[in-house]
Design a protein around this motif. Structure first.
Motif, PDB file in Angstrom:
ATOM      1  N   LYS A 240       0.858  -1.188   0.000  1.00 44.09           N
ATOM      2  CA  LYS A 240       0.000   0.000   0.000  1.00 44.09           C
ATOM      3  C   LYS A 240       0.896   1.240   0.000  1.00 44.09           C
ATOM      4  CE  LYS A 240      -3.476  -2.349   2.914  1.00 44.09           C
ATOM      5  NZ  LYS A 240      -2.634  -3.532   3.260  1.00 44.09           N
ATOM      6  N   GLY A 241       0.318   2.331  -0.456  1.00 43.60           N
ATOM      7  CA  GLY A 241       1.022   3.599  -0.345  1.00 43.60           C
ATOM      8  C   GLY A 241       1.950   3.938  -1.488  1.00 43.60           C
ATOM      9  N   TYR A 242       2.049   3.066  -2.480  1.00 43.42           N
ATOM     10  CA  TYR A 242       2.857   3.391  -3.656  1.00 43.42           C
ATOM     11  C   TYR A 242       2.285   2.642  -4.859  1.00 43.42           C
ATOM     12  CZ  TYR A 242       5.214  -1.156  -3.068  1.00 43.42           C
ATOM     13  OH  TYR A 242       5.488  -2.493  -2.943  1.00 43.42           O
ATOM     14  N   PRO A 243       2.505   3.147  -6.070  1.00 41.44           N
ATOM     15  CA  PRO A 243       1.927   2.501  -7.250  1.00 41.44           C
ATOM     16  C   PRO A 243       2.600   1.156  -7.546  1.00 41.44           C
ATOM     17  CG  PRO A 243       2.534   4.807  -7.690  1.00 41.44           C
ATOM     18  CD  PRO A 243       3.169   4.434  -6.389  1.00 41.44           C
ATOM     19  N   ILE A 244       1.823   0.227  -8.053  1.00 38.86           N
ATOM     20  CA  ILE A 244       2.398  -1.024  -8.523  1.00 38.86           C
ATOM     21  C   ILE A 244       3.298  -0.727  -9.726  1.00 38.86           C
ATOM     22  CG2 ILE A 244       0.441  -1.569 -10.035  1.00 38.86           C
ATOM     23  CD1 ILE A 244       0.915  -4.540  -9.349  1.00 38.86           C
ATOM     24  N   PHE A 245       4.404  -1.409  -9.807  1.00 37.97           N
ATOM     25  CA  PHE A 245       5.433  -1.251 -10.838  1.00 37.97           C
ATOM     26  C   PHE A 245       6.295  -0.002 -10.639  1.00 37.97           C
ATOM     27  CE2 PHE A 245       1.824  -3.305 -13.251  1.00 37.97           C
ATOM     28  CZ  PHE A 245       2.283  -4.604 -13.052  1.00 37.97           C
ATOM     29  N   ALA A 246       6.005   0.810  -9.592  1.00 37.58           N
ATOM     30  CA  ALA A 246       6.889   1.935  -9.289  1.00 37.58           C
ATOM     31  C   ALA A 246       8.116   1.457  -8.512  1.00 37.58           C
ATOM     32  CB  ALA A 246       6.149   3.006  -8.487  1.00 37.58           C
ATOM     33  N   ARG A 247       7.967   0.333  -7.815  1.00 41.77           N
ATOM     34  CA  ARG A 247       9.115  -0.411  -7.318  1.00 41.77           C
ATOM     35  C   ARG A 247       9.418  -1.501  -8.336  1.00 41.77           C
ATOM     36  NH1 ARG A 247       9.957  -0.055  -1.692  1.00 41.77           N
ATOM     37  NH2 ARG A 247      10.768  -2.175  -1.621  1.00 41.77           N
ATOM     38  N   ARG A 248      10.635  -2.002  -8.324  1.00 40.80           N
ATOM     39  CA  ARG A 248      10.965  -3.054  -9.272  1.00 40.80           C
ATOM     40  C   ARG A 248       9.975  -4.211  -9.094  1.00 40.80           C
ATOM     41  NH1 ARG A 248      16.409  -6.812  -9.538  1.00 40.80           N
ATOM     42  NH2 ARG A 248      15.912  -7.837 -11.501  1.00 40.80           N
ATOM     43  N   PRO A 249       9.240  -4.584 -10.145  1.00 39.63           N
ATOM     44  CA  PRO A 249       8.272  -5.679 -10.008  1.00 39.63           C
ATOM     45  C   PRO A 249       8.998  -7.011  -9.837  1.00 39.63           C
ATOM     46  CG  PRO A 249       8.408  -4.941 -12.297  1.00 39.63           C
ATOM     47  CD  PRO A 249       9.232  -3.986 -11.493  1.00 39.63           C
ATOM     48  N   CYS A 250       8.637  -7.743  -8.805  1.00 43.10           N
ATOM     49  CA  CYS A 250       9.254  -9.039  -8.521  1.00 43.10           C
ATOM     50  C   CYS A 250       8.482 -10.149  -9.226  1.00 43.10           C
ATOM     51  CB  CYS A 250       9.258  -9.308  -7.018  1.00 43.10           C
ATOM     52  SG  CYS A 250      10.039  -8.016  -6.029  1.00 43.10           S
ATOM     53  N   LEU A 251       9.177 -11.227  -9.504  1.00 44.86           N
ATOM     54  CA  LEU A 251       8.557 -12.443 -10.007  1.00 44.86           C
ATOM     55  C   LEU A 251       8.854 -13.556  -9.019  1.00 44.86           C
ATOM     56  CD1 LEU A 251       9.413 -12.350 -13.834  1.00 44.86           C
ATOM     57  CD2 LEU A 251       7.394 -11.450 -12.665  1.00 44.86           C
ATOM     58  N   ASP A 252       7.860 -14.397  -8.722  1.00 44.87           N
ATOM     59  CA  ASP A 252       8.048 -15.395  -7.678  1.00 44.87           C
ATOM     60  C   ASP A 252       7.546 -16.764  -8.100  1.00 44.87           C
ATOM     61  OD1 ASP A 252       5.287 -16.168  -6.266  1.00 44.87           O
ATOM     62  OD2 ASP A 252       5.163 -14.073  -6.886  1.00 44.87           O
ATOM     63  N   THR A 253       7.931 -17.747  -7.320  1.00 46.89           N
ATOM     64  CA  THR A 253       7.414 -19.099  -7.448  1.00 46.89           C
ATOM     65  C   THR A 253       6.864 -19.514  -6.086  1.00 46.89           C
ATOM     66  OG1 THR A 253       9.010 -19.644  -9.176  1.00 46.89           O
ATOM     67  CG2 THR A 253       7.953 -21.497  -8.055  1.00 46.89           C
ATOM     68  N   GLU A 254       5.568 -19.304  -5.898  1.00 45.74           N
ATOM     69  CA  GLU A 254       4.859 -19.626  -4.654  1.00 45.74           C
ATOM     70  C   GLU A 254       5.420 -18.868  -3.444  1.00 45.74           C
ATOM     71  OE1 GLU A 254       4.657 -23.892  -4.297  1.00 45.74           O
ATOM     72  OE2 GLU A 254       3.187 -24.037  -5.927  1.00 45.74           O
ATOM     73  N   TYR A 255       5.731 -17.593  -3.667  1.00 41.46           N
ATOM     74  CA  TYR A 255       6.177 -16.751  -2.547  1.00 41.46           C
ATOM     75  C   TYR A 255       5.072 -16.590  -1.509  1.00 41.46           C
ATOM     76  CZ  TYR A 255       7.462 -12.510   0.038  1.00 41.46           C
ATOM     77  OH  TYR A 255       7.729 -11.600   1.023  1.00 41.46           O
ATOM     78  N   TYR A 256       3.879 -16.187  -1.950  1.00 38.66           N
ATOM     79  CA  TYR A 256       2.786 -15.968  -0.993  1.00 38.66           C
ATOM     80  C   TYR A 256       2.366 -17.274  -0.338  1.00 38.66           C
ATOM     81  CZ  TYR A 256       2.555 -11.282  -2.945  1.00 38.66           C
ATOM     82  OH  TYR A 256       2.870 -10.003  -3.328  1.00 38.66           O
ATOM     83  N   GLU A 257       2.421 -18.381  -1.067  1.00 39.53           N
ATOM     84  CA  GLU A 257       2.082 -19.684  -0.495  1.00 39.53           C
ATOM     85  C   GLU A 257       3.039 -20.060   0.639  1.00 39.53           C
ATOM     86  OE1 GLU A 257       0.538 -19.833  -4.753  1.00 39.53           O
ATOM     87  OE2 GLU A 257       2.201 -18.939  -3.645  1.00 39.53           O
TER      88      GLU A 257
END
Length: 550
Positions: A329-346
Motif C-alpha cells: 500500500k502507499g505506492y503505485p504497482i510497478f513503481a518499485r521493481r516488479p518481482c517475479l516469484d514461485t509460490e512466494y505468498y504460499e
C-alpha cells in the motif's frame, strides 16, 4: 603484439595500454572483446575472482534472473547463440554464471583481466591525454580510454540498524554469498529485506529452515514467474529465429522480447480488462506490463491493477492478518521493481514461516542472539541481509575518479548523477559508462543496453582514430539538455512516487530523484544515433598535436 601487456615509456613504472575496462560482468566482457577486436590493447580489472559480475557474487538460495533467458543473453555472436543452450525460461544463477564462463572461454577473455583486483583511483592527465588507474595491488595502468563497466547493481548495502557487529550467529549477505553450501536444516533463520532478492530467498528457505522469520518493512508487489523447462523442439525454434528476435529487441521499449502495447487501460470495458489481467496472471512473468500502455502514467489504471494483485494475495494467504500485511500500500504497482516469484505468498501458509511486520513493530536493534523489535526479541541462528545495493551510482563513487582540473566525480554528482546519454560526462574526457545511471539502466534489458552502448563507444573511438583526435567529452550544453529531457520524462511517471533504489531512497543521505531515461530503449537508441550524426555539434574534441601542427 600481446593484447594484455605493453610497457609504458618514460620510466613511470606504469603499464601503458589503449583501454582500461573496469568490471567483468556482461558489459565489461563485451567491451573487452569489442575493443580487442578493434586492435586495441585492453586490460580489464575485476574485484571478483572470475567473470560474471553480479552473478559471480549472488549465489544466495533461489537466485534467478527475472528476465527470460532469450533476453538475458548476448546477441552479438550468432555462433555463441547456436552453441549455448538454455535449460529454463528464467535461468538460475548457476546457469547464468556458467554462460558467462562459456563466453569468456569461447572468446579467450580471461587473458585480458586482472582478477581479485580493485581500482582505487582513476585520474585524468589532461596534458598526456590519458587515464591513470591505480589498483589495490599497487599497479598503475595508463590508457587514453577508460570504460567503467561497473554495473548498476554491484555495491551492496547493509540495513541502517544498530548492533549488526554484535550478532553472534551466522551473518550472511545476499550480495556477497559464501561459495560453500550453507546448512539451514533445523536452524532459526531471519531475513531482512523483501525486494526481489528477499522474495527469492524466502520462497526457497521456507521449506529448508527449521523456522523462518521474515522482517518486512515495505511489502513488494510480486507476480507469478511461471518458470518452466525449455523443450528441445522449442529451443531449436528459438535458435532458428534468434536474428529476428534480436532485431525485435532492439526496437522494443524494454530492450527485450516482452510484448509492448499502445493500448490504454480504460480503452477496454471492465469485464474485458478483468479478462486481460486474469490471463496475465496465468501467463506469468512481466506480462502485465505488456498488457496496457499507461500503467506508469495513469494513477487510476495503476490503482485497479494494484487492487487486482492485492485481491490475489488475499486469496492465496490463508491467515487474514498475514495476508493484509503482505498487501503493498502507499505506492503505485510497478513503481518499485516488479518481482517475479514461485509460490512466494504460499510460503506464508507454512507453519514454520513467520512474518514480522516491522512497519507495525519496528526493529530496535540487532542483538548478540537475534533481532529485538519493540514487541520483544527473536532469537536466530542465521541472519540474512537481502537489503540491496547502493544502486546506479554506487560502484562509480566507490573509488576516486578525478577528471579535468582535479574535479572529482563525487563533486560532480554531489546533487545526483549527471551525464550525456548516460554514457559520457562533461569534464571527464575519454571516460565511458555503458549502462550508466542516466540511460535506460534498470528499466530495460541490461545486456541489450550494454551491447548498444559499447558499440556506440567503439564507433566514437574509431572516429577519433580516423581523424587524429585525442580526447572527447560532451559539452556542458548537451549534458544539461539531456538531463532536462530525463527530468521532463520522469515528471510524467508514477515511478517517482515510490521510495526505492530506483530513486536512491534506500541509501541514507543519497540525493533522490528519478535520473534514469524512461522513454524506452528504442527511443534511447534514436537519441544515441542522432548524437553520433551530430558529433561536431555535441562533443568537444582535442586534436592530436601533430595534426594541429600540420
Amino acid at each position: 603484439m600481446d593484447t594484455q601487456m605493453q610497457t609504458s615509456v618514460g620510466g613511470t613504472g606504469a603499464r601503458r595500454i589503449d583501454v582500461i575496462v573496469v568490471g567483468a560482468g556482461f558489459a565489461g566482457l563485451y567491451a573487452t572483446y569489442k575493443f580487442r577486436e578493434m586492435g586495441k590493447v585492453v586490460v580489464g580489472v575485476e574485484a571478483g575472482g572470475d567473470v560474471g559480475g553480479v552473478w559471480y557474487w549472488n549465489r544466495y538460495p533461489g537466485a534467478r534472473c527475472d528476465l527470460m533467458s532469450v533476453d538475458y543473453s548476448y546477441g552479438f555472436s550468432p555462433e555463441i547463440e547456436q552453441e549455448w543452450t538454455w535449460s529454463e525460461q528464467f535461468a538460475a544463477q548457476p546457469e547464468i554464471l556458467a554462460y558467462a564462463n562459456f563466453v569468456a572461454d569461447k572468446l579467450d577473455l580471461r587473458r585480458n583481466y586482472l582478477f581479485n583486483t580493485r581500482v582505487t583511483r582513476a585520474t585524468w592527465d589532461d596534458e598526456a591525454k590519458l587515464w591513470r588507474a591505480t589498483t589495490d595491488g599497487g599497479e598503475v595502468l595508463e590508457a587514453p580510454f577508460c570504460v567503467m563497466a561497473t554495473g548498476p547493481l554491484s555495491v551492496p548495502k547493509d540495513p541502517d540498524i544498530a548492533g549488526i557487529e554484535r550478532f553472534e550467529g551466522q551473518l550472511l549477505r545476499a550480495q556477497k554469498w559464501p561459495h560453500e553450501p550453507v546448512d539451514f536444516k533445523g536452524k532459526r533463520v531471519g531475513v531482512i529485506g523483501t525486494g526481489s532478492t528477499g522474495v527469492q530467498i524466502i520462497q526457497t528457505l521456507g521449506s529448508q529452515a527449521g523456522e523462518l522469520f521474515v522482517f518486512q518493512r515495505t511489502p513488494s508487489f510480486t507476480l507469478p514467474m511461471r518458470n518452466h523447462v525449455l523443450e528441445p523442439d522449442y529451443v531449436a525454434e528459438m535458435k532458428r529465429h534468434y536474428r529476428a528476435m534480436r532485431e525485435a529487441m532492439r526496437n522494443n521499449p524494454t530492450g527485450g522480447t516482452r510484448p509492448a502495447t499502445t493500448r490504454p487501460f480504460f480503452s477496454l470495458p471492465p469485464t474485458q480488462r478483468r479478462q486481460v489481467m486474469e490471463q496475465a496472471w496465468i501467463n506469468g512473468g512481466h506480462t502485465f506490463l505488456g498488457s496496457f500502455a499507461d500503467l506508469l502514467s495513469n494513477q487510476e489504471a495503476n490503482d485497479q491493477v494494484a487492487d487486482f494483485v492485492r485481491e490475489k494475495i488475499g486469496q492465496i494467504v490463508t491467515d487474514p492478518k498475514t495476508a493484509e500485511a503482505l498487501k503493498p500500500k502507499g505506492y503505485p504497482i510497478f513503481a518499485r521493481r516488479p518481482c517475479l516469484d514461485t509460490e512466494y505468498y504460499e510460503t506464508y501458509n507454512r507453519p514454520n514461516v513467520h512474518l514480522v511486520d516491522v512497519a507495525a513493530d519496528p526493529i530496535v536493534e540487532i542483538t548478540p542472539k537475534g533481532i529485538r523489535t519493540e514487541a520483544g526479541e527473536t532469537e536466530l541462528d542465521i541472519l540474512i541481509f537481502a537489503t540491496g545495493y547502493d544502486a546506479l551510482t554506487g560502484a562509480l563513487l566507490a573509488f576516486d575518479v578525478v577528471g579535468r582540473n582535479g574535479r572529482t566525480l563525487k563533486e560532480k554528482w554531489a546533487s545526483g548523477p549527471r551525464s550525456y546519454l548516460g554514457i559520457m560526462l562533461e569534464g571527464f574526457p575519454n571516460l565511458f559508462a555503458p549502462n550508466g545511471p542516466n540511460g535506460p539502466a534498470a528499466l530495460a534489458n541490461l545486456i541489450t543496453i550494454a551491447e548498444h552502448d559499447v558499440d556506440w563507444i567503439a564507433e566514437l573511438i574509431a572516429y577519433m582514430d580516423g581523424n587524429g583526435l585525442r580526447s572527447v567529452e560532451p559539452s556542458a550544453r548537451v549534458e544539461d539538455a539531456w538531463m532536462d529531457l530525463v527530468a521532463m520524462l520522469a515528471e510524467k511517471s508514477l515511478i517517482r512516487k515510490a521510495n526505492t533504489w530506483w530513486v536512491g531512497a534506500n541509501v541514507k543521505g543519497k540525493p533522490q530523484g528519478l535520473t534514469m531515461f524512461i522513454g524506452g530503449f528504442q527511443k534511447y537508441r534514436e537519441h544515441c544515433a542522432a548524437a553520433a550524426r551530430d558529433r561536431a555539434e555535441n562533443l568537444v574534441f582535442d586534436r592530436a598535436r601533430e595534426s594541429a601542427a600540420a
